[in-house]
Structure formats: structure tokens, C-alpha cells
Design an enzyme around this catalytic site. Structure first.
Site, PDB file in Angstrom:
ATOM      1  N   ASP B  23       0.824  -1.206   0.000  1.00 58.07           N
ATOM      2  CA  ASP B  23       0.000   0.000   0.000  1.00 58.07           C
ATOM      3  C   ASP B  23       0.861   1.260   0.000  1.00 58.07           C
ATOM      4  OD1 ASP B  23      -2.273  -1.611   0.285  1.00 58.07           O
ATOM      5  OD2 ASP B  23      -2.020  -1.620   2.473  1.00 58.07           O
ATOM      6  N   LYS B 228      17.927   7.512   7.973  1.00 63.37           N
ATOM      7  CA  LYS B 228      18.197   6.139   7.571  1.00 63.37           C
ATOM      8  C   LYS B 228      19.635   5.779   7.932  1.00 63.37           C
ATOM      9  CE  LYS B 228      17.239   7.444   3.442  1.00 63.37           C
ATOM     10  NZ  LYS B 228      17.241   7.530   1.975  1.00 63.37           N
ATOM     11  N   ASP B 253      18.801   2.690  -3.515  1.00 63.24           N
ATOM     12  CA  ASP B 253      19.974   2.254  -4.279  1.00 63.24           C
ATOM     13  C   ASP B 253      21.115   1.798  -3.388  1.00 63.24           C
ATOM     14  OD1 ASP B 253      20.336   5.059  -3.506  1.00 63.24           O
ATOM     15  OD2 ASP B 253      22.198   4.938  -4.650  1.00 63.24           O
TER      16      ASP B 253
END
Lengths: 307, 307
Positions: B23, B228, B253
Site C-alpha cells: 500500500d 536512515k 539504491d
């Protein structure tokens, strides 16, 4: 476990025997000769006692912002007479290492300096070319044009073969970015010393090691350090004074820098004083790895040798 | 060894099945949607395809200098339409963490900011009081008076309970010294993100992690990172979007940040693209620990689902 140190305070015979064992005494300064702005009572007389017995005294400091001449003036200001040749500071240690040990061939032998005027003065004395340092052109905000000019190399000096980082009260993004670019292009990485903090005004501030650590973080590379406890500094001291390590004693208050420096340098002896950072618990505790050969409550306890 | 990822390029049925499983798609940006200033062909259409199928897209970036509104404008400038609510940057992540998770009681709830205006904007939006940041009073050389005033506390704001460090193009000694003093006095230590370098102009410059690392070096403390791959960022994203992790996919990536972020966050899936830093060798090599669930050559390969 290493054997426990010999306690000299109040034992004139042991003190005389101790002094006779050495020709050279290397002194850490803050915490040994003085604390902050306060000169310990008897410091000058103790140094005189050693000199009168024909000993060489050397003041060994990690302070990288001062040249030897600056430091001589600081000692004089504290009331301690000294000669420039008795002083071995990490800026000088770095300059000697670059000029006499690294000996990079021209033209790629320039040093990019992150630091203050003491480093520049010592590099000049040793005839080492440098850029950066106190250059006002680098004391400014980074601009979009700088990023482009660093990327295409036009802002870089192609002759830089060494990055030397010391304590820099004017550190900024531009200097860190330039240092990183030079290291990426293969420059050797040196640091005057790696002290993480700088004791001042009874508290702590960022030290030289906290100025170079962004470069360590970016490159994954550890610099050759030219201050205590790095043995590169000991090698430089030995080269300068042609001393006999077996007849040299390191005097200091910190186990992890001063005493470790002397032990790893395989000096004939180490003397701890209890007027600074470390306490007896540092070597009496289980598994202590750094244990001095001798200790006194305070440096001036050595004056008992006179009686 | 983790099983190898499923390759989706050129396989419309597998792509459709992949899209139907989720979703929410969390997107890393540079290296996925564009590279530097170059928008990849098909990026906009791929995002539109996902939105047209009722998927929520979220742009997740460690960029700490920009607020969400700044970043929305950056996306628009690249030709990518987006809403502020689709953007999750580390400055916002930090503000949300402080206001909704830390929830420090007043008065000791001020944040000392090392960073740019994006952080200030997001703290203001969340109603978090702060000092430092872009304050011109801190964009100057440190003075002897500053050392005294930091030592006696008169230069410090007693209400500071958090130090938040991000990328700061105006970093200087004074800010580092102030940050250290606050941490010594018990402030919590946060970092927007810990990227050691910042990719720009086809090379690298100091990143946010290289701005906070002097404080790490001085205190021995590791900050809670809000970018992150820190799971504090994932928790903040989950809190904001009320997402079902099992039906969420991270697209990126870089194995060591993006894909690791998704795996550690126990998301339903991770999709690697080969248009950025990491190559197939990263997961094919012996002992690879971070392996995506899916991969494509380039993001726009997902458009084959339309046919």
C-alpha cells in the site's frame, strides 16, 4: 600484573639514587609544574636542582597552537625560566617529522594546515612549504562556487602532499572540505596530537583530536599523531636530543598519555606525580596496564635530595 | 546466507504481483529518482502509475538542511510533483521525535541546534523551542571571554535539554564547544543522520555525521540518529502515516542505508535499483548480510506493469 611503583616522597636516599639514574628528564607541564594558572610551589627550585646536577630538562607538550618560542614565553610568564631548545611541543614535533622523517620530494611536498600560527611558525623554521593555516582567505563561509571549485580541483593546490591537523579555533566547513579533498587525492594524513578535549578554565573544550576526527570519519583513515602518547613524537625527541633512552625519565600526571608514552618508548624510567589527573588507584587497581616506575605526591618532593 | 532477490525487470506479471503486495512505497531519492541534477527518464510516470493504483508514495531523505516545504520545492524543480505530506526528511523526523516521542517536560525542553534553517523550520512547526542554529550571534570566532562564559555557565541557556546536530555549513569552534558543554550538563544527544559524507558535484563533502562526530569523540556518547538506517526514523514514519509495515516497501539504491533500513524495519518488502551506489555484487558476494527482496535495473522498469 606489572610490579608496583617505588614511592620516593620523604626518602632522600631513594631520591638521590633515582636522580643519578638519569641524564634527561622529559616533563609534562600542566598537572606537573602547574595547574591552570597556578604554579605549584617549588617547581622552579626543583627544575634548578636537576639542572645544577647536570641534567637536561625537556618540556614536552601536546599544545599545538604554540610554537616553541610562544611556549617559552608562556613558561616565563608562569615564572619558569627555560630555553627554546628545552621545549618540545606537538607543532614542532610535526614539523620535524615532516622535514626529517617524511622528507617528501618536491614539488608535491606542501602541507595543508588545519591549525593556528604555532604550526605555521614551526613549519617555516624547518623550511616546509604550506598552505591553509591562518590564511584569512579560508576564514569564511563556504559558497556554492567553492563546491564546484573543489570538485573540479581549481580551488586545490596540486602540490599538497600532506594534511596536518591540529587544534584550530577557526575550524569551519571549508577547511574540513579542503582537507578531505586533499586526503582523497592521496595526501598523507598527520595530526599534531589526538587529545579529544582541551582542559581550560576548570572545564573542557574541543581538543585537537576533535578537530581532525571529521576527516577520520570521512576517510576511515587514522592519522599519524605527533603528540603524546604517539611514539612518532618520542622518535622525534630522540632524533633531536640524541638521548640515551635508558638514561631518560618521563615525568607526568596522566597514565594514559605521559606514563604510557614513557613506557612504550622503553625509557629507563617513568615518574608519576599526584598533582594532576591520575590517582594511585589508576595503577593499584586490578589489571592496571600502565604502571609508573616511581611516584611522588608532588614534583617538589624531589627537593629532599638536597638535604 | 539470505536468499537472492527476485529480478522484476521485463516481467510484467511479477511486477503487477509486486505492486499489489504493498500500500505504501518509501522512496530514497538521489540514485533512485535522479542522480545529482539529472532526473531519470520515466521517474514521474512511474510515481504516477503507483499513485493511480492507490498507493501512497513517501519520499524519505537524510537531507537535514531542508524542511519538507524546501524539499517539495526541490522535487518540483526536478519536475516531480509532490505534496508536503509525502515528504519525510531527517530534519522533520528529528522534530517529530523530539515533540512526540521524547516529550521533555518544560522548562528544560529547549533544543540547541547545530544545523541549518530546515531544522529550525521543522522544530517551529512542531512547537519545539530552540536556540543556536542559524543565529548570527554564533557565526563568529570564539573569544577568550567565551571560554570563561562557557566555564561559568553564563553563555549557556539553562533550559537546553537536547543537542540536535545535523549538517551545518557554518560549523565553528564556538558551536562545537557549546554543544559539548550542554552534553556535559546532561542534555540528550540527537543527530538528524550520520552520513559521513555528502555527495555533490560528482564528489563528496563533509556530511552530517562528520559535523556531530567531534561531539561523539569528546563525550564518548553515540547520538540517537533520526535518519536512515536508524529505526528511530522508521518509528517516526510509522507514527506519522499509521502504515502497516507488512504492506510497505522501501525502494533504494544503497544496501547499507536504504535496504538495511527496510529490512531492519521488518517491512513487507525492499526493492533495490541499480542506478545509484550499490551493484548486484553487494548482495551476490559471499556472506552478504543485506539482500533486497526485489531488484530492477532502473525504477522506470516498473512501468511495464501498465502493459
Amino acid at each position: 600484573m606489572a610490579s608496583q611503583p617505588k614511592y620516593l616522597t620523604g626518602d632522600p636516599a631513594a631520591i638521590n639514587e633515582f636522580i643519578d639514574k638519569f641524564d634527561v628528564f622529559l616533563f609534562d607541564c600542566d598537572g606537573v609544574l602547574w595547574s591552570g594558572d597556578h604554579l605549584f610551589e617549588g617547581t622552579v627550585e626543583t627544575l634548578e636542582l636537576l639542572r645544577s646536577r647536570g641534567k637536561r630538562v625537556v618540556f614536552v607538550t601536546n599544545n599545538s597552537t604554540k610554537s616553541r618560542e610562544d611556549y617559552r614565553r608562556k613558561l616565563a610568564g608562569m615564572g619558569i625560566p627555560s630555553e627554546v631548545d628545552e621545549i618540545f611541543a606537538s607543532a614542532y614535533s610535526s614539523a620535524v617529522y615532516i622535514s626529517r622523517i617524511l622528507r617528501l620530494p618536491a614539488p608535491r611536498n606542501k602541507v595543508f594546515v588545519i591549525g593556528e600560527s604555532g604550526i605555521e611558525h614551526e613549519l617555516r623554521t624547518e623550511g616546509v612549504p604550506f598552505v591553509g593555516g591562518t590564511d584569512p582567505a579560508l576564514r569564511r563561509d563556504v559558497t556554492p562556487e567553492d563546491f564546484r571549485a573543489m570538485a573540479d580541483g581549481s580551488l586545490l593546490d596540486p602540490d599538497v602532499g600532506v594534511v596536518l591537523a591540529g587544534l584550530d579555533f577557526h575550524i569551519n566547513y571549508l577547511k574540513l572540505a579542503l582537507g578531505f579533498q586533499y586526503l582523497r587525492r592521496g595526501a598523507k594524513f598527520l595530526a599534531t596530537n589526538l587529545d579529544s578535549t582541551l582542559p581550560m578554565s576548570h572545564t573542557f573544550f574541543p581538543g585537537a583530536g576533535s578537530i581532525s576526527v571529521p576527516l577520520v570519519n570521512m576517510t576511515g583513515e587514522t592519522p599519524v599523531a605527533l603528540g603524546k602518547p604517539s611514539q612518532a613524537m618520542m622518535d622525534a625527541i630522540e632524533g633531536k636530543f640524541q638521548l640515551d633512552r635508558a638514561r631518560t625519565c618521563m615525568v607526568g600526571d596522566r597514565m594514559d598519555t605521559d606514563i604510557k608514552f614513557g613506557i612504550q618508548g622503553q625509557l629507563g624510567g617513568t615518574l608519576a606525580v599526584l598533582t594532576g589527573v591520575s590517582t594511585k588507584e589508576h595503577w593499584e587497581k586490578e589489571g592496571a596496564e600502565v604502571v609508573p616506575a616511581y611516584y611522588v605526591d608532588k614534583l617538589s618532593d624531589l627537593r629532599a635530595a638536597e638535604s
